[in-house]
Design a protein around this motif. Sequence first.
Motif, PDB file in Angstrom:
ATOM      1  N   GLU A 296      46.286  16.442  93.927  1.00 47.39           N
ATOM      2  CA  GLU A 296      45.745  16.590  92.577  1.00 47.39           C
ATOM      3  C   GLU A 296      44.205  16.486  92.612  1.00 47.39           C
ATOM      4  O   GLU A 296      43.513  17.245  91.942  1.00 47.39           O
ATOM      5  N   GLU A 297      43.687  15.580  93.444  1.00 47.18           N
ATOM      6  CA  GLU A 297      42.229  15.392  93.551  1.00 47.18           C
ATOM      7  C   GLU A 297      41.571  16.674  94.072  1.00 47.18           C
ATOM      8  O   GLU A 297      40.521  17.089  93.579  1.00 47.18           O
ATOM      9  N   ASP A 298      42.202  17.283  95.085  1.00 46.39           N
ATOM     10  CA  ASP A 298      41.643  18.529  95.642  1.00 46.39           C
ATOM     11  C   ASP A 298      41.594  19.618  94.569  1.00 46.39           C
ATOM     12  O   ASP A 298      40.630  20.370  94.461  1.00 46.39           O
ATOM     13  N   ILE A 299      42.665  19.685  93.767  1.00 39.95           N
ATOM     14  CA  ILE A 299      42.734  20.733  92.746  1.00 39.95           C
ATOM     15  C   ILE A 299      41.674  20.483  91.664  1.00 39.95           C
ATOM     16  O   ILE A 299      40.998  21.414  91.205  1.00 39.95           O
ATOM     17  N   VAL A 300      41.507  19.229  91.294  1.00 41.07           N
ATOM     18  CA  VAL A 300      40.470  18.880  90.308  1.00 41.07           C
ATOM     19  C   VAL A 300      39.087  19.288  90.837  1.00 41.07           C
ATOM     20  O   VAL A 300      38.292  19.939  90.142  1.00 41.07           O
ATOM     21  N   ALA A 301      38.828  18.928  92.109  1.00 47.20           N
ATOM     22  CA  ALA A 301      37.505  19.230  92.693  1.00 47.20           C
ATOM     23  C   ALA A 301      37.283  20.743  92.746  1.00 47.20           C
ATOM     24  O   ALA A 301      36.188  21.232  92.419  1.00 47.20           O
ATOM     25  N   TYR A 302      38.321  21.503  93.111  1.00 45.30           N
ATOM     26  CA  TYR A 302      38.166  22.961  93.210  1.00 45.30           C
ATOM     27  C   TYR A 302      37.927  23.581  91.822  1.00 45.30           C
ATOM     28  O   TYR A 302      37.116  24.490  91.663  1.00 45.30           O
TER      29      TYR A 302
END
Length: 439
Positions: A296-302
Motif C-alpha cells: 500500500e505504501e508503494d502505491i501511495v508513493a507512486y
Amino acid sequence: MEYIKNKFYQKASKCINEYQKLKNEHGDKVIANVTIGQVMTGMKGVPSLITDTSKLDPNTGIRFRGYTIPELREKLPRLNPEGEPLPEGLFYLMLIGEIPDRDDVLNISKDWATRAYVPQHVFDVIDSLPLTSRPMTQFSAAILSMATDSIFQKAYRAGVHKKHYWDTTYEDVMNLIARLPRIAAYIYRRNFHNNHHIEPDPRLDWAGNLAHMMGHDTEEVKRLLRLYMVVHADHEGGNVSAHTTHLVGSALSNPYYAYAAGMLGLAGPLHGYANQEVINWIFDMIQELDNDNPSEEDIVAYTKKTLSEGRVIPGYGHAVLRQTDPRFTAQQEFAKKYIKDDKLINIVNTLHRVVPPILEATGKVKNPWPNVDAYSGSLLYYYGVKEHSFYTVLFGVSRALGVLASLVMDRLYGLPIERPSSFPLKWYHEKAGEKDGAC
Ligand code: CMX
C-alpha cells in the motif's frame, strides 16, 4: 423487425408535439444563468441539450430511462438466470422507454444478426492501415468507410421530406450497431492473432458473438462482455462521445459520420482512452517498482509521484459525478462474485482505498472517486483479453447503443443544427468588469 421500429414511432411520436409546444410557446422562458466559471470549465451544468436515453445524477450516478444499474441488472432479460442482462434489452429500453420482455430482446438479437454483414471494402480499409496505427484509428476509419451504405444519405439526396429523416436514420443505426462486433473482432484478430479471423455465429446474441469472434468463446467472457456493454452504453448527452455524435448529426451528416466523430472523442485520454491508461499506469508502476505485488505504501508513493509530475491519475475523477461511479461498483461486485484472488485486481482494489484521500488532499479535484475506467481493464485482463490498446474499442462498441438511439430521437424531434455562441476572451474580461486586458 418492423414492430420495434413501429413501437418506437408510436411511443416517441407523442413527444414531437411536446417538443413543438415548448419551442413555439415557451421559447422565452429563462431556465438558467450562465457564469463565467461555467464557460471556463467546459460549460459544466449548463442545460443545453435534449437527451432522453439516460440522465446522470452527480451523487447517485447514471439512470437509463429512470432505472439505476442495479435495477437494470435485476429487470432486463438475460439468457440464463445466472448471467448478465443482454445489452439488446438496454437498447430497447433507451429507444422505447419501456423494459422489454424476453421476446423483444431475442428479436433484437435476431434483427442485428440479419443486418451484420460487413462489406469487403471495410476490411480492405482496415488492412490498408499499418499495424502501428491504434485500434481506435482502425475502428473509426472502418466506420467512416461504411458510410457508402448510408440509407439516410441516399434518401436525403433523393429529396425525402424532413419528417421522415428518422426512419432512414433508424435503418442506418440498426445496421451500424449490428456490424460493430464483426469490425471490432476483426481489428482484434488482425492486431493480436496474426489475422486469423473467426466467422460470426448468427445464433449468438450481440455481445456473445463479439466474444466468440474475438476468440474468447467461453461463458465467462460472454458474461463479462454483456455486463461491459450495458454499463458503458450511455452517460447522458453532454459527455464528449455523446455530444460529438449529436453535434455532427445535427448538421444532418449521416449516422456513420456522426458516430465515427464521437469515437474520435472517445479516443482521448480524459474520456474512453482512460480505460487503457489505467492499465498502462499500473504496469508502469509494477515495472518501476519491479514488483507485481506492491505494498500500500508503494502505491501511495507512486500515486503522489504521478501527481507531482503534473499528470492525472487515470480512472479517478469525473466532470459530473461526485461519488463512486455505480458503473465501477457494478464491475467490483462482479469481480467479488467471480474472482477469488488476482494480483492486478488486488492493486485496483488497493487504489480504490488509497487514491481518493490523496486526490482530496490536493484541494482542487472535485471528485476524488473512481470512475468506470478504474475497473474495466483489470476484468478484461483477468479473463484473457490482455491487449489493452484494444480496450477503448470495446467501450466504443458499447457507447454506440446510447448515442445512436439518441440520434434516432434527434431526427424524430427534428432537432436543429447546434450553434452556440463564442466570444473573444476580451469580451468575457469586460463582462467581468475588468478594464485593461492584455489580449
Ligand atoms: N488526477 C489528477 N488530477 C485530477 C484528476 C485526477 N484523476 N481529476 C481531476 N484532476 C484535476 C484536473 O486536472 C484539474 O486540474 P487543474 O485545475 O490543474 O486544471 C482539477 O483537478 C479540477 O478538475 P475537476 O473539475 O475535478 O475535473 P474535470 O471536470 O476538469 O475533469 C476528468 C474530469 C474526468 C477529465 C478528470 O477527473 C480526469 O482527468 N480524470 C482522469 C482521467 C479519467 O479517468 N478519465 C475518464 C473519465 C470517465 C470517462 O469518460 O470514461
